[in-house]
Write a protein that holds these residues in place. Sequence first.
Motif, mmCIF file in Angstrom:
data_model
loop_
_atom_site.group_PDB
_atom_site.id
_atom_site.type_symbol
_atom_site.label_atom_id
_atom_site.label_comp_id
_atom_site.label_asym_id
_atom_site.label_seq_id
_atom_site.Cartn_x
_atom_site.Cartn_y
_atom_site.Cartn_z
ATOM 1 N N ALA A 344 0.835 -1.208 0.000
ATOM 2 C CA ALA A 344 0.000 0.000 0.000
ATOM 3 C C ALA A 344 0.866 1.253 0.000
ATOM 4 C CB ALA A 344 -0.908 -0.002 1.229
ATOM 5 N N LYS A 345 0.292 2.345 -0.536
ATOM 6 C CA LYS A 345 1.021 3.618 -0.553
ATOM 7 C C LYS A 345 0.359 4.571 0.449
ATOM 8 C CE LYS A 345 2.051 7.459 -3.621
ATOM 9 N NZ LYS A 345 1.390 8.240 -4.625
ATOM 10 N N VAL A 346 1.172 5.246 1.275
ATOM 11 C CA VAL A 346 0.634 6.221 2.233
ATOM 12 C C VAL A 346 0.437 7.550 1.511
ATOM 13 C CG1 VAL A 346 1.024 7.435 4.413
ATOM 14 C CG2 VAL A 346 1.838 5.079 4.144
ATOM 15 N N GLU A 347 -0.806 7.999 1.367
ATOM 16 C CA GLU A 347 -1.090 9.281 0.692
ATOM 17 C C GLU A 347 -0.996 10.443 1.683
ATOM 18 O OE1 GLU A 347 -1.646 9.604 -2.550
ATOM 19 O OE2 GLU A 347 -1.896 7.502 -3.123
ATOM 20 N N CYS A 348 -1.372 10.189 2.946
ATOM 21 C CA CYS A 348 -1.176 11.188 4.010
ATOM 22 C C CYS A 348 -1.238 10.479 5.348
ATOM 23 C CB CYS A 348 -2.225 12.303 3.940
ATOM 24 S SG CYS A 348 -3.888 11.798 4.375
ATOM 25 N N GLY A 349 -0.691 11.109 6.386
ATOM 26 C CA GLY A 349 -0.722 10.534 7.740
ATOM 27 C C GLY A 349 0.242 9.368 7.884
ATOM 28 N N GLY A 350 -0.171 8.406 8.726
ATOM 29 C CA GLY A 350 0.602 7.175 8.845
ATOM 30 C C GLY A 350 1.735 7.206 9.849
ATOM 31 N N VAL A 351 1.907 8.321 10.581
ATOM 32 C CA VAL A 351 3.009 8.388 11.556
ATOM 33 C C VAL A 351 2.438 8.752 12.926
ATOM 34 C CG1 VAL A 351 5.182 9.532 12.159
ATOM 35 C CG2 VAL A 351 4.608 9.141 9.747
ATOM 36 N N VAL A 352 2.771 7.957 13.939
ATOM 37 C CA VAL A 352 2.298 8.242 15.298
ATOM 38 C C VAL A 352 3.042 9.460 15.833
ATOM 39 C CG1 VAL A 352 2.100 7.349 17.663
ATOM 40 C CG2 VAL A 352 1.831 5.795 15.728
ATOM 41 N N PRO A 353 2.311 10.515 16.281
ATOM 42 C CA PRO A 353 3.022 11.704 16.782
ATOM 43 C C PRO A 353 3.777 11.413 18.085
ATOM 44 C CG PRO A 353 0.620 12.039 16.773
ATOM 45 C CD PRO A 353 0.865 10.637 16.332
ATOM 46 N N GLU A 354 4.806 12.216 18.339
ATOM 47 C CA GLU A 354 5.640 12.015 19.541
ATOM 48 C C GLU A 354 4.914 12.445 20.822
ATOM 49 O OE1 GLU A 354 8.757 10.848 19.906
ATOM 50 O OE2 GLU A 354 8.931 10.311 17.786
ATOM 51 N N ALA A 355 3.992 13.406 20.697
ATOM 52 C CA ALA A 355 3.395 14.057 21.881
ATOM 53 C C ALA A 355 2.616 13.094 22.768
ATOM 54 C CB ALA A 355 2.467 15.169 21.402
ATOM 55 N N LYS A 356 2.285 13.538 23.979
ATOM 56 C CA LYS A 356 1.462 12.745 24.901
ATOM 57 C C LYS A 356 0.067 12.597 24.331
ATOM 58 C CE LYS A 356 2.647 12.344 29.724
ATOM 59 N NZ LYS A 356 2.967 10.955 29.492
ATOM 60 N N GLY A 357 -0.635 11.536 24.720
ATOM 61 C CA GLY A 357 -1.989 11.303 24.217
ATOM 62 C C GLY A 357 -1.961 10.222 23.150
ATOM 63 N N TYR A 358 -3.119 9.536 23.008
ATOM 64 C CA TYR A 358 -3.170 8.376 22.104
ATOM 65 C C TYR A 358 -3.604 8.800 20.701
ATOM 66 C CZ TYR A 358 -3.203 6.463 26.806
ATOM 67 O OH TYR A 358 -2.915 6.195 28.121
ATOM 68 N N PHE A 359 -2.859 9.753 20.125
ATOM 69 C CA PHE A 359 -3.255 10.331 18.842
ATOM 70 C C PHE A 359 -2.781 9.475 17.669
ATOM 71 C CE2 PHE A 359 -3.158 13.851 21.833
ATOM 72 C CZ PHE A 359 -4.396 14.432 21.592
ATOM 73 N N TYR A 360 -3.602 9.473 16.616
ATOM 74 C CA TYR A 360 -3.183 8.886 15.337
ATOM 75 C C TYR A 360 -3.733 9.795 14.247
ATOM 76 C CZ TYR A 360 -1.438 5.563 12.050
ATOM 77 O OH TYR A 360 -0.684 4.986 11.051
ATOM 78 N N PRO A 361 -2.925 10.196 13.299
ATOM 79 C CA PRO A 361 -3.388 11.188 12.320
ATOM 80 C C PRO A 361 -4.320 10.575 11.277
ATOM 81 C CG PRO A 361 -1.196 10.443 11.753
ATOM 82 C CD PRO A 361 -1.537 9.760 13.051
ATOM 83 N N PRO A 362 -5.242 11.396 10.726
ATOM 84 C CA PRO A 362 -6.049 10.932 9.602
ATOM 85 C C PRO A 362 -5.115 10.452 8.491
ATOM 86 C CG PRO A 362 -6.884 13.006 10.423
ATOM 87 C CD PRO A 362 -5.581 12.762 11.124
ATOM 88 N N THR A 363 -5.372 9.254 8.010
ATOM 89 C CA THR A 363 -4.442 8.586 7.094
ATOM 90 C C THR A 363 -5.200 8.042 5.886
ATOM 91 O OG1 THR A 363 -2.983 7.988 8.926
ATOM 92 C CG2 THR A 363 -2.848 6.591 6.961
ATOM 93 N N VAL A 364 -4.608 8.223 4.708
ATOM 94 C CA VAL A 364 -5.177 7.613 3.496
ATOM 95 C C VAL A 364 -4.136 6.659 2.917
ATOM 96 C CG1 VAL A 364 -6.077 8.009 1.168
ATOM 97 C CG2 VAL A 364 -6.627 9.621 3.008
ATOM 98 N N LEU A 365 -4.583 5.442 2.663
ATOM 99 C CA LEU A 365 -3.738 4.446 2.002
ATOM 100 C C LEU A 365 -4.353 4.116 0.650
ATOM 101 C CD1 LEU A 365 -3.260 1.858 4.934
ATOM 102 C CD2 LEU A 365 -1.712 3.722 4.281
ATOM 103 N N SER A 366 -3.548 4.108 -0.407
ATOM 104 C CA SER A 366 -4.052 3.673 -1.714
ATOM 105 C C SER A 366 -3.353 2.363 -2.084
ATOM 106 C CB SER A 366 -3.789 4.744 -2.778
ATOM 107 O OG SER A 366 -2.403 4.980 -2.878
ATOM 108 N N ASN A 367 -3.882 1.731 -3.129
ATOM 109 C CA ASN A 367 -3.265 0.483 -3.603
ATOM 110 C C ASN A 367 -3.203 -0.585 -2.503
ATOM 111 O OD1 ASN A 367 -2.129 -0.917 -5.748
ATOM 112 N ND2 ASN A 367 -0.037 -0.521 -5.041
ATOM 113 N N VAL A 368 -4.212 -0.629 -1.664
ATOM 114 C CA VAL A 368 -4.208 -1.590 -0.544
ATOM 115 C C VAL A 368 -4.561 -2.981 -1.084
ATOM 116 C CG1 VAL A 368 -5.299 -2.190 1.662
ATOM 117 C CG2 VAL A 368 -4.893 0.213 1.079
ATOM 118 N N PRO A 369 -3.720 -3.979 -0.839
ATOM 119 C CA PRO A 369 -4.028 -5.308 -1.378
ATOM 120 C C PRO A 369 -5.127 -6.010 -0.567
ATOM 121 C CG PRO A 369 -1.974 -5.376 -0.164
ATOM 122 C CD PRO A 369 -2.433 -3.946 -0.127
#
Length: 474
Positions: A344-369
């Motif tokens: 799959a290709k990461v179009e945006c997001g996909g990286v867990v931020p360093e800051a405190k809190g259980y955050f995950y960024p909005p992520t788009v994956l294309s070409n997902v098998p």
Amino acid sequence: MDHTDLYINGAWVKTDTRFDVINPATEEVLASVASAELADADAALDAAEAAMAEWAARTPRQRSEVLRRAWELMTARLDHFAHLITLENGKAGTDAKGEATYAAEFFRWFAEEAVRADGMITHAPASGARIMVQHKPAGLAVLITPWNYPAAMGTRKIAPALAAGCGVIIKPASETPLTMLALMPLLEEAGVPPGLVNVLPSKRTGALVDHIMHDPRVRVVSFTGSTGVGRTLLKGAADQVLKPAMELGGNAPVVVFEDADMDTAIEGTMLAKMRNLGEACTAANRIYVHADIAEDFTARLTAAMSALKVGNGTDPSVDVGPLVNAATRDKVAEFVADAVAKGAKVECGGVVPEAKGYFYPPTVLSNVPEHADCVQDEIFGPVAAIQTFTDQEDVIHRANNTEYGLVAYVFSGDFKRGLQVCERLDYGMVGLNRGLVSDPAAPFGGTKQSGLGREGGHEGMLEFMETQYISASW
Ligand SMILES: O=CCCC(=O)O
């Protein structure tokens, strides 16, 4: 926090054992909450039995008016409940306000349904006896609610149970018990008698629920949560032959045909994916886009997802709060890593931020098998996984190729084609040119491993009633 003890027989009960509720945005302790033991369950069962006798004898109109008052009171306090939901669950203010409104609406809907418990009288064709059919309250109900909608998944069960004439014991999720506890003074004010509704947060969930389900006074078990836990509950329910209402997991496909209106498809997919930041059994899990429009669709979805602001849900400018806990956040990150490793290709997001809190960024994956884990299992997070198709029969097959059957979404500019596809999807609910199906007035529920029974609509109250038939001659 004002209400952190058990709520039994209209009173607050302290316990020796307590557990911490964590704010997912700050990772700080929000409150220390009482943890129910088996003796507390027995006290709640006694209270519910006593209260139910009087409540079930009230007229439907009397029960209806209490529920209507609960709707009025909750509607007047939406901001209070939304704030609590954000604090314990993490979701952003708009999501939390949406949930509080949705939750309150179950009281109004079932206030209106309480006076519509229909029956039937007819002649038996052969004997000529009168066949009289009526619906009666089923008995005490145990309601087990999830952390993703701390208010709405509770009111969706409490309101129909009370409308039907049943007493209840609620076991809220250990991550998010505060909203349900805070609802109890409101129900008292609305006129719900002491003992009819009891709330037992507990760290000993399995043992507690099993104990309650084996009490012969209990006749209904209503659960919203994972399919795995649902199966365990169904096994326990079998011992007492309880009426089960099970709202379990999903793996919702979104099918975007080449003739779809692009604005409608993007808006609908965003709603289906990002309502409750993807922590919903209704969340879009697999996004199948016709190859002719896939590039445009992916670019526009990526732009919409990238524009969302992530942060503490108490900040009114934030669109996406943290996930509920570290385990949920880590699972989402694993799904993305697995998909990427499989092509799959990461179009945006996909990286867990360093800051405190259980955050995950909005992520788009294309070409997902197709064999990526996120295609097979519920992501439960803000990750949009896009695949393409060219053939209608193939995409119907792929959409149905899952053990789940909760909800699917179809986008097509050809209404006839859209309806034809909807009818061939093996799902309890389908959104056609819409990214939202949840509605207190509609029967919510799934097929296959997504559960049994329906909540909301006309069907919701029947889950808490038994059908009685009287054969009479006169
Ligand atoms: O996550 C489960 C239920 C969500 C809803 O009622 O829309």
